[in-house]
Enzyme design. Structure first.
Site, mmCIF file in Angstrom:
data_model
loop_
_atom_site.group_PDB
_atom_site.id
_atom_site.type_symbol
_atom_site.label_atom_id
_atom_site.label_comp_id
_atom_site.label_asym_id
_atom_site.label_seq_id
_atom_site.Cartn_x
_atom_site.Cartn_y
_atom_site.Cartn_z
ATOM 1 N N ASP A 157 0.842 -1.207 0.000
ATOM 2 C CA ASP A 157 0.000 0.000 0.000
ATOM 3 C C ASP A 157 0.874 1.252 0.000
ATOM 4 O O ASP A 157 2.036 1.208 0.415
ATOM 5 C CB ASP A 157 -0.872 0.031 1.254
ATOM 6 C CG ASP A 157 -1.844 -1.144 1.297
ATOM 7 O OD1 ASP A 157 -2.173 -1.674 0.228
ATOM 8 O OD2 ASP A 157 -2.254 -1.518 2.407
HETATM 9 N N1 URA Z 1 -1.206 -6.180 3.591
HETATM 10 C C1 URA Z 1 -1.685 -4.911 3.679
HETATM 11 O O1 URA Z 1 -2.695 -4.658 4.334
HETATM 12 N N2 URA Z 1 -1.040 -3.954 3.013
HETATM 13 C C2 URA Z 1 0.089 -4.171 2.300
HETATM 14 O O2 URA Z 1 0.643 -3.235 1.732
HETATM 15 C C3 URA Z 1 0.577 -5.485 2.223
HETATM 16 C C4 URA Z 1 -0.092 -6.478 2.879
#
Ligand code: URA
Length: 242
Positions: free
Chosen positions: A104
């Site tokens: 993310d």
């Molecule tokens: N899980 C998440 O919630 N975000 C990420 O970026 C990777 C795994």
């Protein structure tokens, strides 16, 4: 990639200047004179090219580890936000590596980028069980044993079916979580399910790879030849001929 595009990307001249050189018989590829600018370079790590008898070795593929900083999109293009491939030098950007898996925008840590689409696909597919470990910092009370077991056992969340995970609670509202799949916001959603919003998420390993040597956010390194071979072997893929 076509040879005219490759040579022009490598700075030999404009696309039309390069085509003239090719049609005039000044270019040979892996020992053979080529006259067609549309000739496709076979998959390999390097193309061995002679330009008017001068040797030119052009890198064709790249597999690299990047320490993604917070605020960057796991993407190869975007209008609104900075994206991870912008952190690479031009010479590597020109090879068009793609991220094998996503983090993310507000998450940070280890990303593997590769020019090999099939490799990227296998690294992301739950079928190949390639483990990824996250250091999670969460809000609220420390996790109870029961909650640890619940998260580790696999969860069915509305539209999200999570496979069992390895979950190791740590001090200071932190936990190490290892997943073999990467569903949308998976770690955040697992922790939200038990009422612990995630305040920081860092991916610390992908299979045998870690942030060692790229501790500074935004830094990267290429995989060594041995690391590439091991990765291809782990994922039952044939590496491009070297
Ligand atoms: N899980 C998440 O919630 N975000 C990420 O970026 C990777 C795994």
């Amino acid at each position: 990639m076509r040879i005219d595009k490759l040579l022009s990307n490598s700075g030999l001249g404009s696309r039309s200047q390069v085509r003239q050189l090719i049609r005039a018989g000044h270019i040979s590829l892996n020992g053979q004179v080529i006259l067609d600018p549309a000739t496709i370079i076979p998959p390999s790590d390097y193309a061995h090219i002679l330009v008017r008898q001068q040797a030119l070795s052009v890198k064709l593929s790249a597999h690299l580890l990047l320490n993604k900083p917070q605020g960057y999109l796991t993407a190869t293009d975007d209008r609104r936000y900075p994206y991870v491939t912008q952190l690479l030098p031009q010479a590597l950007q020109r090879l068009n590596p793609v991220p094998a898996g996503r983090l993310d925008r507000d998450a940070h840590g280890l990303l593997l980028l590769t020019t090999d689409g099939q490799l990227a696909h296998r690294l992301m597919s739950p079928r190949w069980h390639y483990p990824k470990t996250y250091l999670v910092t969460y809000e609220g009370e420390a996790l109870t044993n029961q909650e640890v077991q619940l998260l580790a056992g696999g969860l069915q969340l509305q539209d999200l079916n999570c496979l069992p995970a390895v979950l190791e609670p740590l001090a200071n509202r932190q936990a190490r979580v290892t997943l073999t799949e990467g569903k949308y916001h998976q770690v955040k959603r697992m922790f939200a399910f038990i009422g612990r919003p995630v305040s920081d998420l860092c991916r610390i390993t992908i299979g045998p790879f870690s942030l060692a040597g790229i501790e500074k956010p935004g830094s990267y390194r290429l995989l060594t030849r041995e690391e590439q071979s091991r990765l291809y072997q782990d994922l039952s893929l044939q590496p491009a001929e070297l």
